[in-house]
Design a protein around this motif. Sequence first.
Motif, short mmCIF file in Angstrom:
data_model
loop_
_atom_site.label_atom_id
_atom_site.label_comp_id
_atom_site.label_asym_id
_atom_site.label_seq_id
_atom_site.Cartn_x
_atom_site.Cartn_y
_atom_site.Cartn_z
N ARG A 228 16.70 27.56 20.63
CA ARG A 228 16.77 26.44 21.54
C ARG A 228 15.47 25.59 22.14
O ARG A 228 15.50 24.78 23.00
CB ARG A 228 17.80 26.61 22.59
N CYS A 229 14.60 26.18 21.81
CA CYS A 229 13.34 26.07 22.57
C CYS A 229 12.14 25.42 21.55
O CYS A 229 12.40 25.96 20.45
CB CYS A 229 12.51 27.31 23.21
N VAL A 230 11.41 24.57 22.29
CA VAL A 230 10.14 24.28 21.64
C VAL A 230 9.21 25.20 21.78
O VAL A 230 8.82 25.50 22.94
CB VAL A 230 9.53 22.88 21.70
N ILE A 231 8.33 25.90 20.78
CA ILE A 231 7.80 27.06 21.11
C ILE A 231 6.22 26.64 20.84
O ILE A 231 6.01 26.31 19.73
CB ILE A 231 8.02 28.24 20.37
N ALA A 232 5.03 27.29 21.75
CA ALA A 232 3.82 26.98 21.50
C ALA A 232 3.13 27.98 22.07
O ALA A 232 3.59 28.91 22.98
CB ALA A 232 3.53 25.62 22.07
N SER A 233 1.82 27.87 21.94
CA SER A 233 0.92 29.10 22.17
C SER A 233 -0.06 28.45 23.19
O SER A 233 -0.67 27.49 22.94
CB SER A 233 0.41 29.86 21.13
N ALA A 234 -0.33 29.21 24.47
CA ALA A 234 -1.50 28.85 25.30
C ALA A 234 -2.74 28.74 24.59
O ALA A 234 -2.83 29.98 23.91
CB ALA A 234 -1.51 29.64 26.63
N PRO A 235 -3.54 27.90 24.87
CA PRO A 235 -4.97 28.04 24.03
C PRO A 235 -5.79 29.25 24.55
O PRO A 235 -5.84 29.71 25.90
CB PRO A 235 -5.82 26.68 24.42
N GLU A 236 -6.29 29.94 23.48
CA GLU A 236 -7.35 30.71 24.05
C GLU A 236 -8.56 30.60 23.17
O GLU A 236 -8.96 30.72 22.03
CB GLU A 236 -6.76 32.30 23.30
N PRO A 237 -9.53 29.93 24.34
CA PRO A 237 -10.79 29.71 23.91
C PRO A 237 -11.62 30.69 23.01
O PRO A 237 -11.77 31.91 23.69
CB PRO A 237 -11.53 29.52 25.22
N GLU A 238 -12.37 30.07 22.02
CA GLU A 238 -12.76 31.07 21.05
C GLU A 238 -14.19 31.00 20.89
O GLU A 238 -15.20 31.49 20.17
CB GLU A 238 -12.12 31.11 19.51
N SER A 239 -15.00 29.50 21.55
CA SER A 239 -16.45 29.39 21.45
C SER A 239 -16.89 29.21 22.69
O SER A 239 -15.93 28.86 23.82
CB SER A 239 -16.28 28.33 20.49
N CYS A 240 -18.09 29.16 22.81
CA CYS A 240 -18.72 28.83 24.23
C CYS A 240 -18.73 27.53 24.59
O CYS A 240 -18.45 27.30 26.00
CB CYS A 240 -20.35 29.13 23.86
N VAL A 241 -18.44 26.42 23.77
CA VAL A 241 -18.23 25.24 24.12
C VAL A 241 -17.10 24.95 24.79
O VAL A 241 -17.21 24.40 25.74
CB VAL A 241 -18.62 24.18 22.70
N GLU A 242 -16.12 25.63 24.29
CA GLU A 242 -14.68 25.53 24.91
C GLU A 242 -14.53 26.09 26.21
O GLU A 242 -14.06 25.48 27.21
CB GLU A 242 -13.56 26.20 24.02
N LEU A 243 -15.40 27.13 26.43
CA LEU A 243 -15.37 27.93 27.69
C LEU A 243 -16.18 27.07 28.86
O LEU A 243 -15.67 26.97 29.83
CB LEU A 243 -16.02 29.34 27.44
N VAL A 244 -17.23 26.69 28.35
CA VAL A 244 -17.90 25.69 29.12
C VAL A 244 -17.31 24.82 29.53
O VAL A 244 -17.39 24.13 30.69
CB VAL A 244 -19.47 25.59 28.84
N ASP A 245 -16.69 23.81 28.67
CA ASP A 245 -15.69 22.78 29.05
C ASP A 245 -14.89 23.25 30.01
O ASP A 245 -14.39 22.46 30.88
CB ASP A 245 -15.13 22.15 27.90
N ILE A 246 -14.00 24.24 29.85
CA ILE A 246 -12.88 24.71 31.17
C ILE A 246 -13.71 25.01 32.26
O ILE A 246 -13.25 24.58 33.37
CB ILE A 246 -12.55 26.02 30.63
N ALA A 247 -14.97 25.65 32.24
CA ALA A 247 -15.63 25.93 33.59
C ALA A 247 -15.97 24.63 34.26
O ALA A 247 -16.01 24.38 35.60
CB ALA A 247 -16.88 26.54 33.38
N LYS A 248 -16.52 23.44 33.47
CA LYS A 248 -17.10 22.09 34.15
C LYS A 248 -15.91 21.63 34.66
O LYS A 248 -15.86 20.94 35.85
CB LYS A 248 -17.60 21.42 32.83
N ALA A 249 -14.76 21.49 34.04
CA ALA A 249 -13.57 20.94 34.49
C ALA A 249 -13.02 21.61 35.98
O ALA A 249 -12.70 20.82 36.88
CB ALA A 249 -12.19 20.98 33.70
N HIS A 250 -13.11 22.99 35.89
CA HIS A 250 -12.64 23.57 37.21
C HIS A 250 -13.99 23.38 38.24
O HIS A 250 -13.56 23.04 39.47
CB HIS A 250 -12.64 25.09 36.78
N LEU A 251 -15.16 23.26 37.97
CA LEU A 251 -16.02 23.00 38.85
C LEU A 251 -16.09 21.66 39.50
O LEU A 251 -16.06 21.31 40.63
CB LEU A 251 -17.52 23.23 38.14
N LYS A 252 -15.80 20.97 38.60
CA LYS A 252 -15.76 19.24 39.10
C LYS A 252 -14.20 19.15 39.71
O LYS A 252 -14.40 18.45 41.00
CB LYS A 252 -15.42 18.61 37.89
#
Length: 328
Positions: A228-252
């Motif tokens: 009865r659910c829509v099932i999805a997975s939380a993203p697990e960053p696998e590259s430096c670019v993805e991790l840095v984008d997350i860091a930038k978002a939190h810093l901003k």
Amino acid sequence: MPDRRDGLVYVMPQDLRLAVEVATATGRPLLLRGNPGSGKSSLAPYIARRRRWRYYEYVVTSQTRATDLLWTFDGVRRLADAQAARFDGGGGGGGKAFDEDAYIEPGPLWWAFAPKSAAVVAEKTRHARREHGSGDDAASGPHKERWNRNRRVDHAVVLIDEIDKADPDVPNGLLVPLASNGFTVTETGRRVAVEPAARPGAGGPFSRHLVIITTNEERELPQAFLRRCVIASAPEPESCVELVDIAKAHLKARLNKVIAEDVTLAEALADELLSVRREAARDGIRPPSTAEYLDALWACRTLNIAVGDGRWEKLRGLTLVKPQQVRG
């Protein structure tokens, strides 16, 4: 703050965005799977803030019952009042009639489905507690309506966090309330259902609320619930670019700016994180999460520690490398 509850930042990939849209369109709960520290709990407040929907949350424990998400009944206070009335009435109770609503605390799903009736019942409970001398804390949990004063009254997001901690009876007990957008309070017989929209064009009852349920998958969930659910997975960053984008978002979000030195630090830490993850996979150790990457970022930035300097190895062991957390 890796798992932010303020809703300011969440880097959402397109696949997860689609899952949210499907859950909203179908009126189904969104079950979000992922490792601890992947930011699952941040999604719901982020969506609520972006859409200006009301927001409610409940963190599940091993003691949680399904009804706790709907309502709780203060049986101890009700019994004390009954005993006091019996004493005052000379053993017969004096014919006093009790308002059972005054012992009810609306849960997050009640607030989401029917905020007007929830507010009425919560006020009765507050008033009764004040008279009882037990304080004015009936609405001191995550359901304070003042948090949602500037949100859209016809829409709500509910976070049910870490449902895998609960007994299987909990997800099973939520099947009917989530499917029907309503329930009946056992102690009073009150029927709680989605209230009519206050504004035209708000949409059908089943599409006006989004329930996001997270799981670390420490315990298998019932098949009837999963169906009865829509099932999805939380993203697990696998590259430096993805991790840095997350860091930038939190810093901003936290500092309102991102300087070149912060980007350089985030890139170096991303390289370290990916290296540690490879080591963890080889050695059978739990790999560090995005949350721990952000912990390392804030620690390095605050303490002025650079990757490779004298204190780095110690900080690396405190944030990224935790060998005591060996997989079972």
